[in-house]
Design a protein around this motif. Structure first.
Motif, short mmCIF file in Angstrom:
data_model
loop_
_atom_site.label_atom_id
_atom_site.label_comp_id
_atom_site.label_asym_id
_atom_site.label_seq_id
_atom_site.Cartn_x
_atom_site.Cartn_y
_atom_site.Cartn_z
N GLY A 28 -66.79 15.28 -64.55
CA GLY A 28 -67.04 15.18 -63.11
C GLY A 28 -66.62 16.40 -62.32
O GLY A 28 -66.84 16.44 -61.10
N ALA A 29 -66.04 17.40 -62.97
CA ALA A 29 -65.60 18.60 -62.26
C ALA A 29 -66.79 19.42 -61.79
O ALA A 29 -67.85 19.44 -62.42
CB ALA A 29 -64.71 19.45 -63.18
N SER A 30 -66.61 20.12 -60.68
CA SER A 30 -67.64 20.99 -60.13
C SER A 30 -67.45 22.39 -60.69
O SER A 30 -66.43 23.04 -60.44
CB SER A 30 -67.56 21.02 -58.60
N VAL A 31 -68.45 22.87 -61.45
CA VAL A 31 -68.36 24.13 -62.17
C VAL A 31 -69.49 25.05 -61.73
O VAL A 31 -70.63 24.62 -61.60
CB VAL A 31 -68.45 23.89 -63.70
N LEU A 32 -69.16 26.32 -61.52
CA LEU A 32 -70.15 27.34 -61.19
C LEU A 32 -70.06 28.47 -62.21
O LEU A 32 -68.97 28.99 -62.47
CB LEU A 32 -69.91 27.88 -59.78
N ILE A 33 -71.20 28.83 -62.79
CA ILE A 33 -71.26 29.86 -63.82
C ILE A 33 -72.27 30.91 -63.40
O ILE A 33 -73.40 30.58 -63.04
CB ILE A 33 -71.68 29.25 -65.18
N THR A 34 -71.88 32.18 -63.45
CA THR A 34 -72.85 33.24 -63.20
C THR A 34 -73.47 33.67 -64.52
O THR A 34 -72.83 33.67 -65.56
CB THR A 34 -72.21 34.46 -62.51
N GLY A 35 -74.77 34.01 -64.46
CA GLY A 35 -75.47 34.37 -65.68
C GLY A 35 -75.56 33.22 -66.67
O GLY A 35 -75.52 33.42 -67.88
N GLY A 36 -75.70 32.02 -66.15
CA GLY A 36 -75.62 30.82 -66.98
C GLY A 36 -76.92 30.39 -67.63
O GLY A 36 -76.97 29.31 -68.23
N GLY A 37 -77.96 31.21 -67.56
CA GLY A 37 -79.25 30.79 -68.06
C GLY A 37 -79.62 31.27 -69.44
O GLY A 37 -80.60 30.80 -70.02
N SER A 38 -78.83 32.19 -70.01
CA SER A 38 -79.15 32.70 -71.34
C SER A 38 -77.88 33.22 -72.00
O SER A 38 -76.84 33.40 -71.34
CB SER A 38 -80.20 33.82 -71.27
N GLY A 39 -77.96 33.48 -73.30
CA GLY A 39 -76.85 34.07 -74.03
C GLY A 39 -75.58 33.25 -73.96
O GLY A 39 -75.61 32.01 -74.05
N ILE A 40 -74.45 33.93 -73.80
CA ILE A 40 -73.16 33.24 -73.70
C ILE A 40 -73.18 32.28 -72.52
O ILE A 40 -72.67 31.16 -72.59
CB ILE A 40 -72.02 34.26 -73.56
N GLY A 41 -73.78 32.70 -71.41
CA GLY A 41 -73.81 31.84 -70.22
C GLY A 41 -74.50 30.51 -70.46
O GLY A 41 -74.05 29.48 -69.97
N ALA A 42 -75.59 30.53 -71.21
CA ALA A 42 -76.29 29.27 -71.51
C ALA A 42 -75.42 28.36 -72.36
O ALA A 42 -75.40 27.13 -72.16
CB ALA A 42 -77.61 29.56 -72.22
N ALA A 43 -74.68 28.94 -73.30
CA ALA A 43 -73.77 28.14 -74.12
C ALA A 43 -72.68 27.53 -73.25
O ALA A 43 -72.28 26.37 -73.45
CB ALA A 43 -73.15 28.99 -75.23
N LEU A 44 -72.19 28.28 -72.27
CA LEU A 44 -71.16 27.76 -71.36
C LEU A 44 -71.72 26.64 -70.49
O LEU A 44 -71.05 25.62 -70.27
CB LEU A 44 -70.61 28.88 -70.50
N GLU A 102 -72.18 22.33 -52.04
CA GLU A 102 -72.87 21.27 -51.30
C GLU A 102 -73.40 20.20 -52.25
O GLU A 102 -73.35 19.00 -51.95
CB GLU A 102 -74.02 21.88 -50.50
N ALA A 103 -73.89 20.62 -53.40
CA ALA A 103 -74.48 19.68 -54.35
C ALA A 103 -73.44 18.91 -55.14
O ALA A 103 -73.61 17.72 -55.42
CB ALA A 103 -75.41 20.44 -55.32
N HIS A 104 -72.34 19.56 -55.51
CA HIS A 104 -71.40 18.98 -56.47
C HIS A 104 -69.97 18.83 -55.95
O HIS A 104 -69.10 18.37 -56.68
CB HIS A 104 -71.36 19.85 -57.74
N GLY A 105 -69.72 19.20 -54.71
CA GLY A 105 -68.36 19.21 -54.21
C GLY A 105 -67.73 20.58 -54.43
O GLY A 105 -68.28 21.44 -55.12
#
Length: 255
Positions: free
Chosen positions: A12-28, A86-89
């Motif tokens: 339930g935690a609100s998490v923000l990841i940059t570069g989250g669409g591929s590579g290491i970021g996608a895994a995260l 706004e979406a996730h707190g």
């Protein structure tokens, strides 16, 4: 392979990841989603980002929030962080993962190239942290995890602007940890070794080069993006409550 460990406080935690669409970021992105977190990720690559979101929605019946933004545009970055909250707190975990590791020779670097490299590889780490810090304070604390690299520790000769940025991330990490710790906001860095993403395979990996690198690791396995997930989950969770201003090297023992 995703880590088997579960961190109850990430559900339930609100998490923000940059570069989250591929590579290491996608895994995260996937790793946090599988912990039950509400994940938003910033990326500029529509095709891979949408495909990731589609796959995770199909597998988990929940969809990460894809926010398209160019990290060089600080106002767009701030707007994306606001949309995530706004979406996730209020965001309580920020992972500054995005980077561009293009090789470059010393004699070829222009002022424009230098500034662009730092605008991608260092500057966003500060401004995303600045954007989410007030929300973390309201929430009673949080975790900021900055991705650096072992490239500056091994005297990599072919990307001086990149290695300068990656070294700067450690200084930024320590400075932010000193400032934000009073608000129970922890700031740490993760320094991966050679993680074999699709980009790495397309641009640099050869069988001989990879074998030579792995031979120097203590653990003789090729590192994959999933191998970064467990360390980041640990740093995001209350299992690392008193761990801040540190850099964790995840390189199979290469160093």
């Amino acid at each position: 392979m995703m880590p088997s460990a579960r961190f109850a406080d990430l559900d339930g935690a609100s998490v923000l990841i940059t570069g989250g669409g591929s590579g290491i970021g996608a895994a995260l992105t996937e790793g946090f989603m599988r912990q039950g977190a509400k994940v938003a990720f910033i990326d500029i690559a529509d095709k891979s980002s949408t495909a990731l979101a589609d796959r995770l929605e199909k597998e988990l019946d929940r969809r990460p929030l894809y926010l398209r933004a160019d990290l060089r545009d600080v106002e767009a970055l701030r707007a994306a962080a606001a949309k995530a909250a706004e979406a996730h707190g209020d965001v309580t975990t920020l992972v500054n993962n995005a980077a561009l590791d293009d090789g470059h020779a010393v004699e070829d670097v222009t002022v424009e190239f230098w500034d662009n490299s730092l605008a991608i590889n260092l500057r966003p780490h500060f401004f995303t942290a600045q954007a989410v810090a007030p929300g973390m304070k309201r929430a009673g604390g949080g975790s900021i995890i900055n991705f650096t690299s072992t490239s500056y520790l091994i005297n990599h000769p072919d990307m001086p602007a990149y290695t300068a940025a990656k070294a700067g991330i450690l200084g930024l990490t320590k400075g932010l940890a000193g400032k934000l710790g009073a608000d129970r906001i922890r700031v740490n860095a993760v320094a991966p070794g050679w993680v074999i993403t699709e980009r790495q395979r397309e641009l640099w990996v050869t069988d001989e080069g990879l074998a030579a690198h792995v031979a120097k690791q203590c653990i003789k396995d090729v590192m994959q993006p999933d191998d970064m997930v467990g360390t980041v989950l640990f740093l995001a969770s209350d299992a690392s409550r008193m761990l801040t201003a540190q850099m964790l090297i995840v390189d199979g023992g290469f160093l």
